[in-house]
Design a protein around this motif. Structure first.
Motif, PDB file in Angstrom:
ATOM      1  N   TYR A  57      19.455  17.297  -3.814  1.00 47.56           N
ATOM      2  CA  TYR A  57      20.688  17.964  -4.232  1.00 47.56           C
ATOM      3  C   TYR A  57      20.491  18.366  -5.686  1.00 47.56           C
ATOM      4  N   GLN A  58      20.493  19.664  -5.956  1.00 42.87           N
ATOM      5  CA  GLN A  58      20.388  20.168  -7.313  1.00 42.87           C
ATOM      6  C   GLN A  58      21.777  20.692  -7.703  1.00 42.87           C
ATOM      7  N   ILE A  59      22.345  20.099  -8.737  1.00 40.30           N
ATOM      8  CA  ILE A  59      23.727  20.383  -9.131  1.00 40.30           C
ATOM      9  C   ILE A  59      23.731  20.953 -10.543  1.00 40.30           C
ATOM     10  N   GLY A  60      24.222  22.176 -10.685  1.00 41.28           N
ATOM     11  CA  GLY A  60      24.280  22.771 -11.997  1.00 41.28           C
ATOM     12  C   GLY A  60      24.549  24.260 -11.906  1.00 41.28           C
ATOM     13  N   PRO A  61      24.697  24.906 -13.020  1.00 38.46           N
ATOM     14  CA  PRO A  61      24.826  24.283 -14.339  1.00 38.46           C
ATOM     15  C   PRO A  61      26.176  23.574 -14.474  1.00 38.46           C
ATOM     16  N   LEU A  62      26.159  22.505 -15.254  1.00 39.19           N
ATOM     17  CA  LEU A  62      27.367  21.718 -15.469  1.00 39.19           C
ATOM     18  C   LEU A  62      28.220  22.346 -16.556  1.00 39.19           C
ATOM     19  N   ALA A  63      29.524  22.366 -16.314  1.00 42.09           N
ATOM     20  CA  ALA A  63      30.448  22.862 -17.332  1.00 42.09           C
ATOM     21  C   ALA A  63      30.570  21.779 -18.404  1.00 42.09           C
ATOM     22  N   PRO A  64      30.605  22.168 -19.668  1.00 45.24           N
ATOM     23  CA  PRO A  64      30.761  21.177 -20.737  1.00 45.24           C
ATOM     24  C   PRO A  64      32.053  20.387 -20.547  1.00 45.24           C
ATOM     25  N   THR A  65      32.001  19.101 -20.872  1.00 44.69           N
ATOM     26  CA  THR A  65      33.203  18.276 -20.780  1.00 44.69           C
ATOM     27  C   THR A  65      33.952  18.326 -22.090  1.00 44.69           C
ATOM     28  N   SER A  66      35.246  18.107 -22.003  1.00 46.69           N
ATOM     29  CA  SER A  66      36.036  18.152 -23.248  1.00 46.69           C
ATOM     30  C   SER A  66      36.486  16.793 -23.666  1.00 46.69           C
ATOM     31  N   ARG A  71      14.109  14.128 -16.168  1.00 49.60           N
ATOM     32  CA  ARG A  71      12.850  14.572 -15.575  1.00 49.60           C
ATOM     33  C   ARG A  71      11.895  15.045 -16.670  1.00 49.60           C
ATOM     34  N   PRO A  72      10.678  14.517 -16.724  1.00 50.33           N
ATOM     35  CA  PRO A  72       9.754  14.884 -17.805  1.00 50.33           C
ATOM     36  C   PRO A  72       9.483  16.383 -17.902  1.00 50.33           C
ATOM     37  N   GLU A  73       9.329  17.066 -16.755  1.00 48.03           N
ATOM     38  CA  GLU A  73       9.046  18.497 -16.825  1.00 48.03           C
ATOM     39  C   GLU A  73      10.311  19.350 -16.872  1.00 48.03           C
ATOM     40  N   ARG A  74      11.477  18.707 -16.750  1.00 47.94           N
ATOM     41  CA  ARG A  74      12.771  19.399 -16.854  1.00 47.94           C
ATOM     42  C   ARG A  74      13.744  18.478 -17.587  1.00 47.94           C
ATOM     43  N   PRO A  75      13.567  18.298 -18.903  1.00 45.41           N
ATOM     44  CA  PRO A  75      14.366  17.317 -19.644  1.00 45.41           C
ATOM     45  C   PRO A  75      15.862  17.627 -19.689  1.00 45.41           C
ATOM     46  N   GLY A  76      16.284  18.807 -19.263  1.00 45.58           N
ATOM     47  CA  GLY A  76      17.695  19.131 -19.169  1.00 45.58           C
ATOM     48  C   GLY A  76      18.302  18.691 -17.849  1.00 45.58           C
ATOM     49  N   THR A  77      17.512  17.963 -17.059  1.00 47.27           N
ATOM     50  CA  THR A  77      17.964  17.508 -15.744  1.00 47.27           C
ATOM     51  C   THR A  77      17.951  15.987 -15.676  1.00 47.27           C
ATOM     52  N   LEU A  78      19.102  15.428 -15.317  1.00 46.06           N
ATOM     53  CA  LEU A  78      19.208  13.994 -15.053  1.00 46.06           C
ATOM     54  C   LEU A  78      18.971  13.783 -13.565  1.00 46.06           C
ATOM     55  N   GLY A 102      30.519   9.148 -16.158  1.00 45.58           N
ATOM     56  CA  GLY A 102      30.262   8.530 -17.449  1.00 45.58           C
ATOM     57  C   GLY A 102      28.845   8.732 -17.950  1.00 45.58           C
ATOM     58  N   VAL A 103      27.877   8.466 -17.091  1.00 43.69           N
ATOM     59  CA  VAL A 103      26.488   8.623 -17.533  1.00 43.69           C
ATOM     60  C   VAL A 103      26.156  10.092 -17.764  1.00 43.69           C
ATOM     61  N   THR A 104      26.712  10.977 -16.959  1.00 41.73           N
ATOM     62  CA  THR A 104      26.440  12.405 -17.149  1.00 41.73           C
ATOM     63  C   THR A 104      27.015  12.894 -18.470  1.00 41.73           C
ATOM     64  N   ALA A 105      28.243  12.503 -18.788  1.00 39.59           N
ATOM     65  CA  ALA A 105      28.836  12.904 -20.073  1.00 39.59           C
ATOM     66  C   ALA A 105      27.976  12.411 -21.231  1.00 39.59           C
ATOM     67  N   ARG A 106      27.480  11.177 -21.121  1.00 38.05           N
ATOM     68  CA  ARG A 106      26.653  10.621 -22.192  1.00 38.05           C
ATOM     69  C   ARG A 106      25.355  11.403 -22.361  1.00 38.05           C
ATOM     70  N   VAL A 107      24.641  11.670 -21.259  1.00 36.17           N
ATOM     71  CA  VAL A 107      23.352  12.361 -21.400  1.00 36.17           C
ATOM     72  C   VAL A 107      23.536  13.840 -21.718  1.00 36.17           C
ATOM     73  N   MET A 108      24.685  14.417 -21.351  1.00 38.87           N
ATOM     74  CA  MET A 108      24.966  15.791 -21.786  1.00 38.87           C
ATOM     75  C   MET A 108      25.096  15.827 -23.303  1.00 38.87           C
ATOM     76  N   ALA A 109      25.862  14.869 -23.853  1.00 37.65           N
ATOM     77  CA  ALA A 109      26.088  14.825 -25.296  1.00 37.65           C
ATOM     78  C   ALA A 109      24.819  14.460 -26.067  1.00 37.65           C
ATOM     79  N   GLU A 110      24.052  13.503 -25.551  1.00 35.84           N
ATOM     80  CA  GLU A 110      22.884  13.007 -26.277  1.00 35.84           C
ATOM     81  C   GLU A 110      21.621  13.835 -26.071  1.00 35.84           C
ATOM     82  N   HIS A 111      21.477  14.462 -24.895  1.00 33.95           N
ATOM     83  CA  HIS A 111      20.210  15.126 -24.566  1.00 33.95           C
ATOM     84  C   HIS A 111      20.369  16.575 -24.118  1.00 33.95           C
ATOM     85  N   GLY A 112      21.583  17.095 -24.100  1.00 36.75           N
ATOM     86  CA  GLY A 112      21.784  18.477 -23.692  1.00 36.75           C
ATOM     87  C   GLY A 112      21.545  18.728 -22.208  1.00 36.75           C
TER      88      GLY A 112
END
Length: 170
Positions: A161-170, A69-76, A99-109
């Motif tokens: 549906y707003q889901i968060g905060p997400l726990a970091p994946t290991s 989201r442009p105004e919330r870049p921490g949100t997929l 899979g996509v969530t793990a990727r964007v968590m790692a790449e974009h926080g």
């Protein structure tokens, strides 16, 4: 690219996948079908926040489209998830979402996920509530767009549906 159930491969979409994504969405029977042009653009402009599942022949058998989201870049924001009828019931949608969530968590926080679901779409409700449970996140639901806001005739409301905060994946 990551492993998926049995003979499937999770991968980034390419423009060449656009027609297959459009077909899978059309055949889903539950998604609002966008123009074929939009799926081509999606595969070009949002490949980094989207994902496809490929069969043994390399052809897409499922997909998830999303964007930051442009105004919330921490949100997929997850736009659409669809799986070919022959692949349903194998947990593929959950694998795509994880899979996509793990990727964007790692790449974009990214720390949260949003999607909209129409009331009565039990499969999507289960997908996203189980995702939240797997990731130790809270789900908040509010109506984002009510039926009267849609200019092209009757449309069920879209519940955010707003889901968060997400726990970091290991």
């Amino acid at each position: 690219m990551t492993a998926a159930p049995a003979d499937l491969l999770i991968d980034h979409p390419t423009v060449a996948d656009g027609a297959a994504l459009w077909r899978i969405a059309k055949e889903s029977g539950s998604l609002d079908l966008n123009s074929s042009y939009s799926y081509l653009l999606w595969c070009r402009d949002f490949a980094g926040t989207s994902v496809v599942a490929r069969g043994a022949d390399g052809e897409p058998v499922g997909f998830l489209t999303g964007y930051l989201r442009p105004e919330r870049p921490g949100t997929l924001l997850v736009w659409q998830v669809a799986v070919d009828a022959a692949q349903r019931g194998r947990g593929l949608a959950a694998r795509l979402l994880d899979g996509v969530t793990a990727r964007v968590m790692a790449e974009h926080g990214v720390t949260s996920v949003e999607t909209t679901i129409t009331p009565g779409n039990t499969a999507s409700e289960r997908l996203f509530t189980s995702f939240a449970a797997r990731h130790g996140a809270v789900v908040e639901r509010t109506v984002l767009f009510d039926r009267e806001q849609f200019p092209d005739g009757p449309h069920d409301p879209e519940v955010l549906y707003q889901i968060g905060p997400l726990a970091p994946t290991s």
